[in-house]
Design a protein around this motif. Structure first.
Motif, mmCIF file in Angstrom:
data_model
loop_
_atom_site.group_PDB
_atom_site.id
_atom_site.type_symbol
_atom_site.label_atom_id
_atom_site.label_comp_id
_atom_site.label_asym_id
_atom_site.label_seq_id
_atom_site.Cartn_x
_atom_site.Cartn_y
_atom_site.Cartn_z
ATOM 1 N N HIS A 78 -9.084 45.481 8.533
ATOM 2 C CA HIS A 78 -9.960 44.977 7.594
ATOM 3 C C HIS A 78 -9.179 44.817 6.298
ATOM 4 C CE1 HIS A 78 -12.628 44.010 4.325
ATOM 5 N NE2 HIS A 78 -13.778 43.782 5.170
ATOM 6 N N ILE B 280 -10.755 53.925 16.105
ATOM 7 C CA ILE B 280 -11.710 53.568 15.079
ATOM 8 C C ILE B 280 -10.902 53.309 13.872
ATOM 9 C CG2 ILE B 280 -13.929 53.803 14.125
ATOM 10 C CD1 ILE B 280 -14.831 55.665 16.253
ATOM 11 N N TRP C 158 -19.016 44.467 9.151
ATOM 12 C CA TRP C 158 -17.764 43.960 9.670
ATOM 13 C C TRP C 158 -17.391 44.732 10.916
ATOM 14 C CZ3 TRP C 158 -13.148 46.333 10.796
ATOM 15 C CH2 TRP C 158 -11.931 45.713 10.917
ATOM 16 N N SER C 159 -17.668 45.878 10.809
ATOM 17 C CA SER C 159 -17.512 46.824 11.968
ATOM 18 C C SER C 159 -18.100 46.500 13.111
ATOM 19 C CB SER C 159 -17.511 48.293 11.579
ATOM 20 O OG SER C 159 -16.649 48.571 10.645
ATOM 21 N N LEU D 149 -10.542 49.777 11.833
ATOM 22 C CA LEU D 149 -10.944 49.678 10.223
ATOM 23 C C LEU D 149 -9.680 49.413 9.695
ATOM 24 C CD1 LEU D 149 -13.098 53.129 9.965
ATOM 25 C CD2 LEU D 149 -13.910 50.824 9.743
ATOM 26 N N GLU E 121 -16.628 43.837 15.149
ATOM 27 C CA GLU E 121 -15.321 44.040 15.526
ATOM 28 C C GLU E 121 -15.294 44.853 16.655
ATOM 29 O OE1 GLU E 121 -12.831 42.094 14.895
ATOM 30 O OE2 GLU E 121 -14.118 40.786 13.349
ATOM 31 N N VAL F 205 -19.010 52.101 15.898
ATOM 32 C CA VAL F 205 -19.195 52.032 14.494
ATOM 33 C C VAL F 205 -19.572 53.059 13.586
ATOM 34 C CG1 VAL F 205 -20.862 50.491 12.946
ATOM 35 C CG2 VAL F 205 -19.903 49.455 15.151
#
Length: 532
Positions: free
Chosen positions: A452, A445, A493-494, A449, A497, A503
């Motif tokens: 981004h 994760i 955004w998460s 992240l 993606e 998330v």
């Protein structure tokens, strides 16, 4: 030739480097510029002082000090005298240092006077008593540097003077008596997941592992190597000091990480080699003073962590023009190195994996029942090879928990092997989250992240959830581009993606992530913050 067969012991490595690279610059510290021959002579003097003080083969000798020339001299001098080196974490408080000194039965301690505003001598005396009564086996404390020593302690100058009467032949005889299989050091784990334990490693294991590391990294004579990784850690001591001795590279030790100082060192000393954790390079890339420094001398970067953002690798190559960026994976229990990228690997291998196993090293991934898993399936990483420790010092119970009867080291790390044998380390088993019945790995994760553009760093921990059992909470450091990034934006955004169970349910923006001196994120601190 393999380094363990070529040198046999670290003491013989020191002597060989002094002869082969005699006039080449070995260590640069401020205005001090010491040749390999000069370093060899200083180490021999320190070894003579150890003999004069009664150090015997197998005695444990500890060093509690930052990255300095004195650390190098004291440590190598003790090892040349046949001692087993016990490096102490400079972030230890007095009680933590006393605990390690007591557990290892250290008979000698080399300690810095004052570092980062803290008197280490005073901290030791507070924790062990003015007369060190809690450390009955500690026979000698030597204060490094130019500082005075309290009554009962020795200054570095006085200690070295004590060895003046020891003939050089006696030092050579002691050094020559060291066997490759003898223990060279006891390196304590960083303790991010529990109480630190001391991994016992031999001279042969150390030399062979970091001879291989040096070959794969392409370290060469004449390289100038900025050692920011702390010497008490395998990365600083073995991939730093010992690798430079093997290859004739110049050591430039830096006691404390400071991005501005690193930039200045690279420029002034024409640094060509700079290993370190991802956070070091992120700080350099984002430092406002970077454009004013000439970093063109950098040719080799080696990094490693559970999560190395792809953007970081790309920026090192693109913005800094570093031609060789390698990633690796290791742990103290395996002499610090298990897998590593090769210099001819495609760029995406370094950006997405920690490379393949070293020669004569086996790496596999197993499920909870110990069954081997095929490529692409995550499971616990097991390692078997010449570099696996003999065990934790005087702790058979803890040793049995990680070393099985077939010689496999159970790392406690979760990883995935691809069809070519490249390893991607996803997390610690203890850090894994179970979100609504799905296994979620914080390191995965975190890596997502960091994709981004507004995220420089991220760390994820689990928090209880009434419906799903556990969910992720992310602590995020914004990048320069992410000054206006909000929690809602990053969560949205998460969701685009990553799978829903991965998330994070909450994002907290922080100025910096808490780290130990080895550069690892202190997840325990973040869990405490999350619990509050």
């Amino acid at each position: 030739m393999r380094a363990d067969l070529e040198f046999g012991s670290i003491s013989q490595l020191v002597r060989a480097s002094a002869e082969r690279h005699a006039e080449r610059e070995a260590v640069v510290e401020g205005r001090t510029r010491l040749s390999f021959a000069g370093l060899g002579a200083r180490v021999a003097d320190a070894a003579a002082a150890c003999l004069a003080d009664g150090v015997r083969p197998g005695d444990r000798v500890a060093v509690w000090a930052p990255n300095t020339l004195d650390w190098i001299t004291a440590a190598l001098g003790a090892v040349t005298a046949g001692a087993v080196l016990v490096p102490l974490n400079t972030r230890f408080k007095g009680a933590e240092a006393v605990q390690v000194l007591a557990r290892t039965g250290a008979r000698t301690l080399f300690v810095t006077g004052t570092f980062l505003g803290t008197s280490y001598v005073a901290a030791l005396r507070r924790a062990a008593g003015e007369d060190l009564r809690l450390l009955p086996r500690l026979r000698r404390v030597v204060v490094l540097g130019e500082e005075a020593a309290p009554e009962g302690f020795r200054t570095w100058k006085e200690f070295l003077a004590d060895g003046a009467g020891i003939p050089p032949a006696a030092v050579r005889e002691r050094a020559g008596s060291i066997r490759p299989s003898d223990p060279s050091d006891i390196l304590f784990t960083s303790g991010t997941t529990g109480e630190p334990k001391g991994a016992v490693v031999s001279h042969a294991q150390t030399l062979r592992a970091f001879g291989a590391w040096s070959e794969l990294a392409g370290l060469r004579e004449g390289d100038r190597y900025l050692i920011v990784n702390p010497f008490f850690h395998t990365f600083g001591y073995k991939a730093g000091i010992l690798a430079c001795l093997m290859r004739g590279a110049t050591m430039v030790p830096q006691p404390v990480f400071d991005a501005a100082t690193v930039l200045a060192h690279i420029t002034a000393e024409r640094i060509s080699v700079l290993p370190g954790p991802p956070t070091l390079f992120q700080s350099l890339l984002d430092h406002p003073a970077r454009p004013g420094h000439d970093l063109s001398s950098l040719r080799l970067v080696v990094t490693g962590a559970a999560a190395v953002p792809r953007t970081l690798i790309d920026r090192l190559r693109g913005e800094l023009g570093v031609p060789e960026v390698l990633t690796a994976y290791g742990m103290s229990e395996a002499t610090g190195v298990i897998t590593m990228c090769r210099r001819d690997d495609p760029p995406e291998v370094a950006a997405t994996t920690s490379g393949r196993a070293l020669e004569d090293t086996e790496v596999t991934v197993v499920d909870a029942d110990g069954r081997w898993l095929p490529p692409g399936e995550p499971g616990e990483i097991l390692v078997r090879g010449y570099q696996v420790m003999s065990g934790y010092f005087e702790d058979p119970a803890a040793t049995a928990e990680v070393l099985d009867d077939e010689g496999w080291l159970h790392t406690g790390d979760v990883g995935v092997l691809d069809v070519h044998g490249n390893l991607t380390v996803t997390d610690r088993i203890k850090d894994m989250l179970v979100v609504g019945g799905f296994n979620a790995y914080p390191a995965e994760i975190e890596r997502l992240l960091c994709g981004h553009p507004g995220v420089a760093e991220a760390a994820v921990v689990g928090v209880p959830d009434a419906r799903l059992g556990e969910v992720g909470r992310a602590f995020v450091v914004r990048s320069a581009e992410g000054a206006g990034l909000t929690e809602e934006q990053l969560i949205a955004w998460s969701r685009r993606e990553m799978a829903n169970y991965k998330v994070p349910r909450e994002i907290r923006f922080v100025a910096a992530l808490p780290r130990n001196a080895a550069g690892k994120v202190r997840k325990g601190v973040l869990r405490e913050v999350a619990a509050e």
